[in-house]
Design a protein around this motif. Structure first.
Motif, PDB file in Angstrom:
ATOM      1  N   GLN A 209      20.514 101.988  60.644  1.00  0.00           N
ATOM      2  CA  GLN A 209      19.646 101.456  61.685  1.00  0.00           C
ATOM      3  C   GLN A 209      19.526  99.957  61.538  1.00  0.00           C
ATOM      4  O   GLN A 209      19.401  99.441  60.424  1.00  0.00           O
ATOM      5  CB  GLN A 209      18.258 102.060  61.587  1.00  0.00           C
ATOM      6  CG  GLN A 209      18.170 103.464  62.122  1.00  0.00           C
ATOM      7  CD  GLN A 209      16.745 103.960  62.031  1.00  0.00           C
ATOM      8  OE1 GLN A 209      16.266 104.259  60.942  1.00  0.00           O
ATOM      9  NE2 GLN A 209      16.075 104.040  63.155  1.00  0.00           N
ATOM     10  N   ILE A 210      19.577  99.293  62.651  1.00  0.00           N
ATOM     11  CA  ILE A 210      19.406  97.846  62.649  1.00  0.00           C
ATOM     12  C   ILE A 210      18.339  97.494  63.671  1.00  0.00           C
ATOM     13  O   ILE A 210      18.404  97.940  64.819  1.00  0.00           O
ATOM     14  CB  ILE A 210      20.711  97.108  63.009  1.00  0.00           C
ATOM     15  CG1 ILE A 210      21.813  97.478  62.021  1.00  0.00           C
ATOM     16  CG2 ILE A 210      20.508  95.599  62.978  1.00  0.00           C
ATOM     17  CD1 ILE A 210      22.807  98.433  62.581  1.00  0.00           C
ATOM     18  N   LEU A 211      17.374  96.746  63.225  1.00  0.00           N
ATOM     19  CA  LEU A 211      16.356  96.265  64.145  1.00  0.00           C
ATOM     20  C   LEU A 211      16.412  94.745  64.153  1.00  0.00           C
ATOM     21  O   LEU A 211      16.456  94.123  63.099  1.00  0.00           O
ATOM     22  CB  LEU A 211      14.960  96.695  63.688  1.00  0.00           C
ATOM     23  CG  LEU A 211      14.724  98.157  63.356  1.00  0.00           C
ATOM     24  CD1 LEU A 211      13.290  98.352  62.898  1.00  0.00           C
ATOM     25  CD2 LEU A 211      14.988  99.029  64.564  1.00  0.00           C
ATOM     26  N   LEU A 212      16.458  94.190  65.319  1.00  0.00           N
ATOM     27  CA  LEU A 212      16.423  92.736  65.439  1.00  0.00           C
ATOM     28  C   LEU A 212      15.232  92.348  66.296  1.00  0.00           C
ATOM     29  O   LEU A 212      14.961  92.984  67.312  1.00  0.00           O
ATOM     30  CB  LEU A 212      17.674  92.203  66.128  1.00  0.00           C
ATOM     31  CG  LEU A 212      18.923  92.041  65.291  1.00  0.00           C
ATOM     32  CD1 LEU A 212      19.806  93.237  65.507  1.00  0.00           C
ATOM     33  CD2 LEU A 212      19.656  90.782  65.665  1.00  0.00           C
ATOM     34  N   ALA A 213      14.560  91.309  65.885  1.00  0.00           N
ATOM     35  CA  ALA A 213      13.484  90.781  66.717  1.00  0.00           C
ATOM     36  C   ALA A 213      13.606  89.270  66.767  1.00  0.00           C
ATOM     37  O   ALA A 213      13.775  88.610  65.744  1.00  0.00           O
ATOM     38  CB  ALA A 213      12.120  91.166  66.154  1.00  0.00           C
ATOM     39  N   HIS A 214      13.571  88.737  67.948  1.00  0.00           N
ATOM     40  CA  HIS A 214      13.563  87.285  68.115  1.00  0.00           C
ATOM     41  C   HIS A 214      12.236  86.908  68.738  1.00  0.00           C
ATOM     42  O   HIS A 214      11.935  87.241  69.880  1.00  0.00           O
ATOM     43  CB  HIS A 214      14.725  86.840  69.020  1.00  0.00           C
ATOM     44  CG  HIS A 214      14.832  85.352  69.140  1.00  0.00           C
ATOM     45  ND1 HIS A 214      15.372  84.726  70.227  1.00  0.00           N
ATOM     46  CD2 HIS A 214      14.465  84.366  68.282  1.00  0.00           C
ATOM     47  CE1 HIS A 214      15.325  83.405  70.032  1.00  0.00           C
ATOM     48  NE2 HIS A 214      14.778  83.174  68.876  1.00  0.00           N
ATOM     49  N   GLU A 215      11.454  86.240  67.917  1.00  0.00           N
ATOM     50  CA  GLU A 215      10.102  85.870  68.314  1.00  0.00           C
ATOM     51  C   GLU A 215      10.120  84.390  68.687  1.00  0.00           C
ATOM     52  O   GLU A 215      10.529  83.560  67.890  1.00  0.00           O
ATOM     53  CB  GLU A 215       9.211  86.091  67.090  1.00  0.00           C
ATOM     54  CG  GLU A 215       7.762  86.219  67.360  1.00  0.00           C
ATOM     55  CD  GLU A 215       7.057  86.524  66.034  1.00  0.00           C
ATOM     56  OE1 GLU A 215       6.636  85.561  65.374  1.00  0.00           O
ATOM     57  OE2 GLU A 215       6.956  87.703  65.654  1.00  0.00           O
ATOM     58  N   ARG A 216       9.719  84.113  69.874  1.00  0.00           N
ATOM     59  CA  ARG A 216       9.821  82.733  70.336  1.00  0.00           C
ATOM     60  C   ARG A 216       8.459  82.075  70.469  1.00  0.00           C
ATOM     61  O   ARG A 216       7.538  82.638  71.059  1.00  0.00           O
ATOM     62  CB  ARG A 216      10.556  82.693  71.669  1.00  0.00           C
ATOM     63  CG  ARG A 216      11.966  83.236  71.559  1.00  0.00           C
ATOM     64  CD  ARG A 216      12.692  83.194  72.861  1.00  0.00           C
ATOM     65  NE  ARG A 216      12.022  83.914  73.928  1.00  0.00           N
ATOM     66  CZ  ARG A 216      11.939  85.241  74.005  1.00  0.00           C
ATOM     67  NH1 ARG A 216      12.446  86.005  73.061  1.00  0.00           N
ATOM     68  NH2 ARG A 216      11.318  85.817  75.014  1.00  0.00           N
ATOM     69  N   ALA A 217       8.402  80.856  69.917  1.00  0.00           N
ATOM     70  CA  ALA A 217       7.155  80.105  70.003  1.00  0.00           C
ATOM     71  C   ALA A 217       6.927  79.628  71.434  1.00  0.00           C
ATOM     72  O   ALA A 217       5.814  79.641  71.939  1.00  0.00           O
ATOM     73  CB  ALA A 217       7.211  78.924  69.050  1.00  0.00           C
ATOM     74  N   GLY A 218       8.009  79.236  72.087  1.00  0.00           N
ATOM     75  CA  GLY A 218       7.901  78.757  73.465  1.00  0.00           C
ATOM     76  C   GLY A 218       8.044  79.885  74.453  1.00  0.00           C
ATOM     77  O   GLY A 218       7.973  81.057  74.105  1.00  0.00           O
ATOM     78  N   GLU A 219       8.281  79.527  75.688  1.00  0.00           N
ATOM     79  CA  GLU A 219       8.373  80.539  76.731  1.00  0.00           C
ATOM     80  C   GLU A 219       9.820  80.847  77.112  1.00  0.00           C
ATOM     81  O   GLU A 219      10.076  81.637  77.991  1.00  0.00           O
ATOM     82  CB  GLU A 219       7.624  80.071  77.987  1.00  0.00           C
ATOM     83  CG  GLU A 219       6.112  80.108  77.804  1.00  0.00           C
ATOM     84  CD  GLU A 219       5.389  79.549  79.017  1.00  0.00           C
ATOM     85  OE1 GLU A 219       6.031  79.406  80.078  1.00  0.00           O
ATOM     86  OE2 GLU A 219       4.197  79.245  78.916  1.00  0.00           O
ATOM     87  N   GLY A 220      10.730  80.135  76.489  1.00  0.00           N
ATOM     88  CA  GLY A 220      12.141  80.249  76.859  1.00  0.00           C
ATOM     89  C   GLY A 220      12.671  81.669  76.792  1.00  0.00           C
ATOM     90  O   GLY A 220      12.210  82.483  76.005  1.00  0.00           O
ATOM     91  N   GLN A 221      13.637  81.925  77.614  1.00  0.00           N
ATOM     92  CA  GLN A 221      14.298  83.227  77.602  1.00  0.00           C
ATOM     93  C   GLN A 221      15.134  83.361  76.349  1.00  0.00           C
ATOM     94  O   GLN A 221      15.631  82.381  75.819  1.00  0.00           O
ATOM     95  CB  GLN A 221      15.227  83.316  78.809  1.00  0.00           C
ATOM     96  CG  GLN A 221      14.614  84.027  79.980  1.00  0.00           C
ATOM     97  CD  GLN A 221      15.702  84.602  80.862  1.00  0.00           C
ATOM     98  OE1 GLN A 221      16.777  84.037  80.958  1.00  0.00           O
ATOM     99  NE2 GLN A 221      15.423  85.710  81.500  1.00  0.00           N
ATOM    100  N   SER A 222      15.300  84.545  75.901  1.00  0.00           N
ATOM    101  CA  SER A 222      16.154  84.765  74.748  1.00  0.00           C
ATOM    102  C   SER A 222      17.398  85.552  75.122  1.00  0.00           C
ATOM    103  O   SER A 222      17.319  86.693  75.521  1.00  0.00           O
ATOM    104  CB  SER A 222      15.398  85.511  73.649  1.00  0.00           C
ATOM    105  OG  SER A 222      16.309  85.824  72.609  1.00  0.00           O
TER     106      SER A 222
END
Lengths: 89, 89
Positions: free
Chosen positions: A22-35
């Protein structure tokens, strides 16, 4: 990492005992930009995994969840047979 | 994926708002065999990530936990600046 143990352990009730990755990825952004990062990483990480284990495409489950501040990706792979890269040198 | 949200959200109290990328890997083994898979994947997945974002090596935290039946890897990257691959073609 008991919180992870409980997280990953929650689906272990499958009747057939198989290896699972299992692989979990999370990209948490400080700004509002799209990821787009998570989407980009998904394919390349799968390629990396396929270099090391034989992956049946039917046994790969991918969930993506893109929110305003955090994008998440969950990849769940049922490994048909553990095939460590044989060192026959 | 609310369980993930709560998991990943638990460290968000950092005073400086920065982008963050987290990767969790778990290799759950039906048999008793050792897992080298997680260790192999660690480096290659980091390489994949570095292709897409600039990663300060000091801002990468890696935790590995190898148990008898499950190996886990947690990679936590503080992203200095979101640098999407510019499409200037």
């Amino acid at each position: 990492m008991s919180f992870l143990t409980s997280l990953f352990g929650r689906k272990t009730s499958a009747p057939i005992a198989r290896d699972r990755l299992q692989i979990l990825l999370a990209h948490e952004r400080a700004g509002e930009g799209q990821s787009e990062l998570i989407a980009k990483l998904q394919e390349e990480i799968l390629e990396v995994i396929k270099r090391h284990i034989s992956v049946d495409q039917d046994k790969v489950q991918i969930k993506m969840d893109r929110g305003a501040g955090v994008s998440m990706l969950e990849i769940d792979i049922e490994v048909p047979e553990a095939k460590p890269a044989a060192k026959t040198a």
